[in-house]
Write a protein that holds these residues in place. Structure first.
Motif, short mmCIF file in Angstrom:
data_model
loop_
_atom_site.label_atom_id
_atom_site.label_comp_id
_atom_site.label_asym_id
_atom_site.label_seq_id
_atom_site.Cartn_x
_atom_site.Cartn_y
_atom_site.Cartn_z
N UNK C 176 -47.33 -15.39 -0.35
CA UNK C 176 -48.51 -14.53 -0.36
C UNK C 176 -48.16 -13.27 -1.14
N UNK C 177 -48.78 -13.12 -2.30
CA UNK C 177 -48.57 -11.93 -3.12
C UNK C 177 -49.82 -11.08 -3.00
N UNK C 178 -49.71 -9.95 -2.29
CA UNK C 178 -50.89 -9.14 -1.97
C UNK C 178 -50.86 -7.79 -2.66
N UNK C 179 -52.04 -7.28 -2.90
CA UNK C 179 -52.20 -5.99 -3.57
C UNK C 179 -53.24 -5.21 -2.78
N UNK C 180 -52.88 -4.01 -2.38
CA UNK C 180 -53.78 -3.25 -1.50
C UNK C 180 -54.11 -1.88 -2.06
N UNK C 181 -55.26 -1.37 -1.67
CA UNK C 181 -55.63 0.02 -1.92
C UNK C 181 -54.88 0.97 -1.01
N UNK C 243 -58.13 -5.34 -0.55
CA UNK C 243 -56.91 -6.15 -0.66
C UNK C 243 -57.27 -7.42 -1.40
N UNK C 244 -56.46 -7.76 -2.38
CA UNK C 244 -56.53 -9.07 -3.01
C UNK C 244 -55.22 -9.78 -2.73
N UNK C 245 -55.32 -10.96 -2.12
CA UNK C 245 -54.12 -11.75 -1.87
C UNK C 245 -54.16 -13.02 -2.72
N UNK C 246 -53.09 -13.23 -3.46
CA UNK C 246 -52.94 -14.46 -4.24
C UNK C 246 -51.92 -15.31 -3.50
N UNK C 247 -52.36 -16.47 -3.00
CA UNK C 247 -51.44 -17.31 -2.23
C UNK C 247 -51.10 -18.56 -3.02
N UNK C 248 -49.83 -18.91 -2.95
CA UNK C 248 -49.32 -20.11 -3.65
C UNK C 248 -48.77 -21.06 -2.60
N UNK C 309 -58.05 -14.39 -2.22
CA UNK C 309 -59.04 -13.83 -1.32
C UNK C 309 -59.12 -12.33 -1.49
N UNK C 310 -60.31 -11.78 -1.30
CA UNK C 310 -60.47 -10.32 -1.33
C UNK C 310 -61.24 -9.86 -0.10
N UNK C 311 -60.83 -8.72 0.42
CA UNK C 311 -61.54 -8.05 1.51
C UNK C 311 -61.52 -6.55 1.25
N UNK C 312 -62.36 -5.83 1.97
CA UNK C 312 -62.21 -4.38 2.09
C UNK C 312 -61.29 -4.15 3.28
N UNK C 313 -60.12 -3.58 3.02
CA UNK C 313 -59.14 -3.43 4.09
C UNK C 313 -59.64 -2.59 5.26
N UNK C 314 -60.58 -1.67 5.00
CA UNK C 314 -61.09 -0.83 6.09
C UNK C 314 -62.25 -1.48 6.84
N UNK C 315 -62.81 -2.54 6.28
CA UNK C 315 -63.98 -3.16 6.92
C UNK C 315 -63.56 -4.52 7.50
N UNK C 316 -63.60 -5.58 6.71
CA UNK C 316 -63.14 -6.86 7.25
C UNK C 316 -61.67 -6.76 7.69
N UNK C 317 -60.94 -5.85 7.06
CA UNK C 317 -59.54 -5.66 7.45
C UNK C 317 -59.34 -4.68 8.58
#
Lengths: 345, 345, 345, 345
Positions: C176-181, C243-248, C309-317
């Motif tokens: 899981x390679x994730x990128x967050x605000x 957050x965008x997570x790229x999963x392999x 996958x993408x979410x808003x980290x403060x809302x769905x997250x």
């Protein structure tokens, strides 16, 4: 109560998608049609994918717009295009909120001088109400054709109107230094909105010649039954949304900060979308909302009144104000559908 | 030719790292010492990892600074701290370029009024030269203690000096609306520099009270052998580096844009770091460099002169100008070590 | 119908302000109290000025929280603080949604190993439901104590759950390679969230050791009644939210993109907050909302399943998911109060 | 020593302006010509105003390029255009560094499959050296035609080469998750580089199909005399410059972090532009420079080697590496003209 039916003409730009964002949660209104000439036949969410599963109407051509039962039309068209729709439809049964600049100025002559474009519907100027509710609520209520104010003018006029009306500033020494987000330039990419041109950067543009200059000048003058001269300098911020206008004016009599605050309070205390601030406002505090936040102060060292206002250019500066105008025109609660809190951060 | 030896006192902040960035490529100068009280004993590249394998001197405490053979010291210390170093060292054999605000103003009294701080070395004010080469090159050449100008003042004074000197503007109607990047606030994180507070945002700050107000006002006045009143409003941009100042002044006689351009050309044509622009400048066009780009125009509709200047606040607004001053003080080519092209994009 | 009464314990951070942003438009719920130890006695809008004139409750200390009539409490407290509130209040009549990480893991031992902190309420682990509605809706409905999932885990688990449940991927080869605000780091400024450190920049952090690793690994394993090994690498984006997570992952049998899409469709077609995308999602398409957008594809050249996958980290997250959980726990429509459209741009 | 004469063919894009930025401070080289078909006759600083007063050569058409005395030509042309210049000029007396992708791959067939374009000069593939000095310095020295590597491949290959050469990783399980700044997309504005599309946003693109995939795969395979399979996923960051690549590989024998670091040290210790980092690198630490910073670690929990590399895509990923190649080809000091420190912040 049955809902009102509205259409959005020109729904592929930012003001179109903002109108949808606001109206789909509006309790009293249905969006019955959205139009686009270039993308008709496509789903709204093909153009604006963020609306997938939220709003999936199909874009139609303007010729397929069903007029029966239609209560109001929002024109989210470019300057120079709106006027033709208005010309052809001003006598129809639906009301019109025009978000373009085609009918905001006082006359065909002034328009043509500042927009460098021919105007095809001179009679429209007389029929139009300038849609700034804080100044012209009553006329908007009667209006059938409302010219929704420009984004810069909304921020500047709200900052200047009380000072002008009270007659306490020199009407020929008004400086408006404004800073806007990039969405003000529209959804179409251009060399000057290329990300590496804007990011981590800042510049002025349209110095001495921006069209909103005359809109500000005419309205603040007219509102004070007077002439005015306004200097307006816009700058481009590396942000998406928001306008901050810093206005500098010269008092014509003795004044103080508390007195200034009192004047603004008296003008705006019942206004649902003007918030008077005692601290300095920033863009995100109004982001996504219909608020205009205003700070005012007097600098005795330089004998200058500094007033700072912030709005979201796409909301109070466009779609939100258009919905506020619609609410007034349709006799609805003015705040209906506009209970949106700022997205901060 | 043997090289000159210089030291940087207070090398852990942004101006410290910028001085290093510039000086390590300087052909005539060696950095012989860098100091820090809080991080002494650490490698420079532990504090500023971007310098790994490039510059790896160890930070020392100020008490360990070897004065022998030292030609010049840069003080990259906070306001209020510099003055003590100067007090203790102004009689030493090395020259000093002070990047703080401690000796930029005219007197202890003015300093204490605007900085809300006691000043411990009143005599320093007389010994100090204001280090803006475009105005005071000759004095800098003789100077042993140079007060490097503030970032906002550099941008504003260069935009105003020709107008003041020529006596063609009303000296009491000078408005400077400035916008700065966040590095101006220093390397230390604070609530108002937290990324989500600044990103996609914009606000004014220090309205009516920013310390650079008096620096601008005193210098433009003094340069024109006159008094002046300056209104200065800074704003915080979501960018790292750069200041854009939009100045509004009122002509005292008939003027035109070509004449304005001619005046600026005459003042600055031999200046290596002022570029007169006929188009509107932006921050990135000077990023990382010692340039100040200036655009000037006359708006006859409002009878106003608008002059827009941009600098990199860390270079022409701090470290670059300090090196330019050093070059002058040491009798070197003024541009030595400063042949840096803008990082755009 | 009378409304439910809820309180927000710890309302001065970003999750607190997001809970307010959502709940003030919630038709079935009243916010009856908001607490803060450090700022009790202040107005909510003193702490979060964007809420001026919108929500002006006064912050109280936790000891002044009135329990009578309270239906549910949101804990927006730091890790390590929540557990004490839960320990003292788990037997009370109100339900609890805990937004911290204190009860998300399987046991005190696992918690202490990954959080490097003592845990004071071991029994809490058994009473807690992991609040990811898409996986555990039924249990949430019965739950009295719900541990709201972490932001990264929400994005990663929703991307992995169908693949795990179907048993079609190697459970020990999950990357899981994730990128967050930056808002994921909280409202408090720190050196690594200083604007010039983050702006125009990008880096990894917490490599091999981030606490969300074990949360993802335990939940995807448990959901598939299996063990799993998850490699998780977070990165810090110069953005506020998202957050965008790229999963392999590696398929254990023959697979194709259409089949993958079918599997995801079957899992999520009735989910109100999962949108399956056939094009590549971006952060702004979910900004401000409770959506998780998912794209999945099979790369036959490398025999890899890529799911983004993408979410808003403060809302769905965080806050949005907490409200979704509250809706379920209180027997309300699961989407109540969550009809928010993305703020794009 | 007289200077070498070089020309830049295609100087209106970002790589063109970066070549100028670097070469104007190069002690051993003169830029004798710059070309552009679309803007010939204009000053370089009309196209790139940041170079006003710094570099003011006039752009000429390619047909006016004076070959006599020319030592080397940089081709900063789009893919598909470079090949024609090479075809017509490969037998001339000047050497060529081609910054396009036209000759980086192994054959016409591979090129046409991944670039979806006909190739007009098949013989060029044999004459070309892949210009990554860290791998092919000797061949570059002899080369007359050097294909400058792609930006993503530079970052990925430097991270993978030691592992491949040592034969300690599974050559068919190589995952490269890369994140790039927007300048990688070129100077021309497009809908997906419109500021409001990129700012405060993030997304993947080119999933499974990006052309740099095959470049990485071919080179790391060839370098290890082997075949390899590489999965490459690029993402678009809201930053101007920089690429960070996170690579995940599987060891084929027992390994440890110290051993990994030792291997990288042995490969790169004499390399002037590879810096091995024990802390996590970020984009700004290499901004504007020719450095590639690399961090490597072994995660025993998941049995994975994680290697993270950062470069400036316009420098080590394009113009800087091209100058490094030129230095080697002309027998100059490899670092000549490249002593540039990172612009951080």
């Amino acid at each position: 109560m049955s809902k009102y039916n509205v259409a959005i003409v020109g729904a592929t730009g930012y003001t179109g998608s903002e109108l949808v964002r606001i109206l789909i949660n509006h309790p009293d209104v249905n969006i019955t049609a959205i139009t686009s000439e270039s993308r008709k036949g496509e789903l709204f969410s093909d153009v604006h994918p963020q609306f997938k599963d939220i709003f999936d109407l199909t874009l139609i051509g303007i010729d397929d717009l069903e007029e029966e039962g239609l209560d109001l039309v929002f024109l989210a068209l470019p300057h120079g295009v709106s006027m033709d729709f208005v010309k052809d439809n001003h006598h129809k049964s639906f009301k019109i909120v025009d978000l373009s600049g085609d009918f905001r100025l006082s006359s065909k002559a002034v328009y043509e001088a500042w927009y460098q474009k021919d105007h095809h519907f001179e009679q429209g100027f007389d029929q139009t109400v300038f849609g700034l509710p804080e100044l012209y609520r009553k006329r908007i209520r009667e209006g059938r054709l409302v010219a929704n104010p420009g984004c810069f003018p909304t921020s500047a006029i709200l900052a200047l109107a009380p000072l002008m009306k009270e007659g306490i500033i020199d009407k020929n020494q008004i400086t408006v230094d404004s800073k806007t987000g990039v969405t003000g330039a529209g959804i179409k990419s251009k060399p000057n909105t290329h990300f590496p041109m804007v990011n981590d950067n800042f510049s002025a543009y349209g110095v001495k010649s921006h069209r909103h200059t005359i809109e500000i000048q005419e309205i603040v003058g007219k509102y004070a039954n007077s002439e005015a001269t306004v200097l307006f300098t816009p700058h481009l911020l590396p942000v998406d949304r928001g306008i901050l206008s810093t206005t500098y004016t010269k008092p014509t009599r003795e004044i103080s900060t508390p007195e200034l605050e009192k004047i603004f309070r008296e003008y705006y205390e019942n206004e649902p979308y003007v918030r008077l601030r005692s601290d300095l406002p920033n863009l995100k505090q109004v982001r996504g909302t219909n608020y205009c936040d205003i700070f005012t102060t007097y600098d005795d060292r330089t004998n200058t009144i500094i007033t700072i206002s912030v709005i979201d250019n796409l909301v109070k500066g466009a779609a939100g104000q258009a919905v506020q105008n619609m609410n007034i025109m349709l006799g609805l609660d003015e705040t209906s559908g506009l209970h949106i809190s700022p997205l901060q951060p």
